[in-house]
Design a protein around this motif. Structure first.
Motif, PDB file in Angstrom:
ATOM      1  N   ALA A 145       0.890  -1.013   0.075  1.00 22.87           N
ATOM      2  CA  ALA A 145      -0.161   0.083   0.064  1.00 22.87           C
ATOM      3  C   ALA A 145       0.865   1.477  -0.004  1.00 22.87           C
ATOM      4  CB  ALA A 145      -0.900  -0.017   1.079  1.00 22.87           C
ATOM      5  N   GLN A 146       1.955   1.234   0.571  1.00 26.20           N
ATOM      6  CA  GLN A 146       2.687   2.507   0.786  1.00 26.20           C
ATOM      7  C   GLN A 146       3.440   2.783  -0.597  1.00 26.20           C
ATOM      8  OE1 GLN A 146       5.897   1.130   3.620  1.00 26.20           O
ATOM      9  NE2 GLN A 146       5.209   2.597   5.073  1.00 26.20           N
ATOM     10  N   SER A 147       3.322   1.779  -1.599  1.00 28.20           N
ATOM     11  CA  SER A 147       4.042   2.049  -2.996  1.00 28.20           C
ATOM     12  C   SER A 147       2.878   1.942  -3.968  1.00 28.20           C
ATOM     13  CB  SER A 147       4.915   0.782  -3.294  1.00 28.20           C
ATOM     14  OG  SER A 147       5.974   1.004  -2.499  1.00 28.20           O
ATOM     15  N   GLY A 148       1.649   2.038  -3.157  1.00 28.53           N
ATOM     16  CA  GLY A 148       0.308   2.452  -4.264  1.00 28.53           C
ATOM     17  C   GLY A 148      -0.268   1.104  -5.112  1.00 28.53           C
ATOM     18  N   TYR A 149       0.497  -0.034  -4.609  1.00 28.75           N
ATOM     19  CA  TYR A 149      -0.162  -1.149  -5.009  1.00 28.75           C
ATOM     20  C   TYR A 149      -1.656  -1.742  -4.239  1.00 28.75           C
ATOM     21  CZ  TYR A 149       3.850  -1.864  -7.988  1.00 28.75           C
ATOM     22  OH  TYR A 149       4.730  -1.756  -8.964  1.00 28.75           O
ATOM     23  N   PRO A 150      -2.410  -2.712  -4.447  1.00 27.15           N
ATOM     24  CA  PRO A 150      -3.569  -2.991  -3.693  1.00 27.15           C
ATOM     25  C   PRO A 150      -2.971  -4.122  -2.850  1.00 27.15           C
ATOM     26  CG  PRO A 150      -3.421  -4.169  -6.002  1.00 27.15           C
ATOM     27  CD  PRO A 150      -2.335  -3.068  -6.064  1.00 27.15           C
TER      28      PRO A 150
END
Length: 132
Positions: A97-102
């Motif tokens: 989530a920190q890297s924008g992934y689900p």
């Protein structure tokens, strides 16, 4: 990591004093008594090494590789009496989530849990596995 474990186990552990506390007993994967997890005396140093590894690799590895490696490294230490899988999945999902992934949803049904545990065992032993 200890706080995450405390949160996920506080309502499920029989002894609430064990929530978020490194284990003091030997444990092993179910059915694999010949392959114990990290010795309790080595848990704290191994967790310190994991935190150092995380600091060094979070920004250099691909986010998905980092999240998967973080999960596997945590699970291989198995630092707590209860909730190691749930804590590892939360760590992995926070990293994603920190890297924008689900986030990844590991289904709790028996068949999916068996597949998840089988893949972890294969990864811990260094074996490649198929996508089936």
């Amino acid at each position: 990591m200890r706080d995450l474990n405390r949160i996920v186990t506080l309502q499920t552990t029989q002894d609430k004093s064990e929530a978020g506390v490194y284990r003091a007993i030997k444990v092993w994967p179910n059915g694999l008594e010949n392959h114990p997890y990290v010795n309790p005396i080595d848990t704290r140093p191994r967790m310190d090494q994991l935190i150092e590894w995380s600091s060094q690799n979070q920004l250099t590895l691909h986010p998905v590789v980092y999240a998967a490696d973080l999960h596997l490294r945590f699970v291989s230490i198995h630092p707590f009496i209860d909730g190691n899988g749930r804590t590892a999945i939360l760590l992995m999902n926070f990293a994603l989530a920190q890297s924008g992934y689900p986030v990844i949803n590991v289904q709790p049904n028996h068949e999916e849990r068996y597949t998840y545990m089988d893949r972890l065992e294969q990864a811990l032993s260094g074996n490649k596995f198929s996508k089936s």
